[in-house]
Scaffold this active site. Structure first.
Site, PDB file in Angstrom:
ATOM      1  N   ASP A   8      41.609 -13.004  15.136  1.00  0.00           N
ATOM      2  CA  ASP A   8      42.857 -13.415  14.489  1.00  0.00           C
ATOM      3  C   ASP A   8      43.547 -12.149  13.992  1.00  0.00           C
ATOM      4  O   ASP A   8      44.259 -11.504  14.754  1.00  0.00           O
ATOM      5  CB  ASP A   8      42.520 -14.421  13.384  1.00  0.00           C
ATOM      6  CG  ASP A   8      43.733 -14.953  12.649  1.00  0.00           C
ATOM      7  OD1 ASP A   8      44.857 -14.803  13.158  1.00  0.00           O
ATOM      8  OD2 ASP A   8      43.573 -15.530  11.556  1.00  0.00           O
ATOM      9  N   ASP A  30      33.979 -15.994  17.925  1.00  0.00           N
ATOM     10  CA  ASP A  30      34.790 -17.133  18.338  1.00  0.00           C
ATOM     11  C   ASP A  30      36.254 -16.755  18.520  1.00  0.00           C
ATOM     12  O   ASP A  30      36.864 -17.071  19.527  1.00  0.00           O
ATOM     13  CB  ASP A  30      34.630 -18.314  17.343  1.00  0.00           C
ATOM     14  CG  ASP A  30      34.862 -17.935  15.879  1.00  0.00           C
ATOM     15  OD1 ASP A  30      35.135 -16.751  15.572  1.00  0.00           O
ATOM     16  OD2 ASP A  30      34.765 -18.836  15.019  1.00  0.00           O
ATOM     17  N   ASP A  48      35.443 -23.685  13.135  1.00  0.00           N
ATOM     18  CA  ASP A  48      35.365 -24.670  12.061  1.00  0.00           C
ATOM     19  C   ASP A  48      36.575 -24.647  11.151  1.00  0.00           C
ATOM     20  O   ASP A  48      37.335 -23.683  11.109  1.00  0.00           O
ATOM     21  CB  ASP A  48      34.143 -24.382  11.187  1.00  0.00           C
ATOM     22  CG  ASP A  48      34.372 -23.160  10.296  1.00  0.00           C
ATOM     23  OD1 ASP A  48      34.682 -22.078  10.854  1.00  0.00           O
ATOM     24  OD2 ASP A  48      34.280 -23.277   9.061  1.00  0.00           O
TER      25      ASP A  48
END
Ligand code: IMP
Ligand code: MG
Length: 184
Positions: free
Chosen positions: A97, A94, A153
């Site tokens: 980072d 997803d 999420d």
């Protein structure tokens, strides 16, 4: 919550990503492996947009995140993964980072001796990378905010939103924070 990318813009970016992947793997047998759980929405869309034969599998990464912990032990579970030995693999996640998760997942997958591993992510956060490697395919770069929706999420909530949003302080207060394992 503040909307970062509406459904339509998101889908345009995913289609561009699928197109880039299709061109890069043209004429080769592709094995796509999604990192659970954050990649499930992107995986479902992307595999139907790539018009070529492929194998599809998953691998799980989970970490303990709570009120006091930023990151502790990252656990990689490859028990559910399909055979990747000798294959050209595309790992899908997803968000990139700090990059530690993707780096660790790639390290784990190298143990199975694939022919090659490349990586694709929906999002890359600006100015956060702490590792040498970078994802090969990125649909969007986003500012350094906590993003949810389209698979991403916060404490296992919001993955089902069809758009991308940034959480605001008031949204964070609604959650009771405990140090329990979260599937990334
Ligand atoms: P990294 O190891 O710092 O690159 O973090 C990657 C993992 O942390 C992703 O697979 C996500 O599950 C989670 N993560 C990082 N930033 C966000 C965010 O803004 N929203 C939701 N999940 C995030
Ligand atoms: Mg997560």
């Amino acid at each position: 919550m503040k909307i970062l990318l509406e459904k339509e813009a998101l889908h345009d970016g995913v289609a561009r990503l699928a197109n880039e992947i299709e061109q890069a793997f043209e004429g080769r047998q592709l094995t796509i492996v999604g990192v659970l759980t954050g990649s499930v929405v992107l995986m479902a869309d992307i595999i139907r947009l790539i018009d070529q034969p492929m194998r599809v599998g998953v691998i799980q990464a989970s970490s303990y995140r709570g009120a006091t912990t930023q990151r502790s032990d990252l656990m990689i579970n490859s028990e559910l993964m399909i055979d990747i030995t000798g294959r050209d693999v595309l790992l899908v996640d997803d968000i990139f980072d700090t990059g530690h998760t993707l780096t660790r997942v790639i390290q784990k997958m190298q143990e199975f001796k694939p022919n090659s591993i490349r990586s694709a992510v929906l999002l890359q956060k600006e100015g956060r990378a702490e590792v040498d490697c970078a994802p090969d395919f990125v649909a969007f770069t986003v500012p350094d905010e906590f993003v949810v929706g389209y698979g991403l999420d916060y404490e296992d909530m919001y993955r089902n939103l069809p758009y991308l949003a940034a959480l605001e302080p008031a949204d964070l207060e609604k959650h009771a924070t405990q140090a329990t394992p979260f599937s990334t």
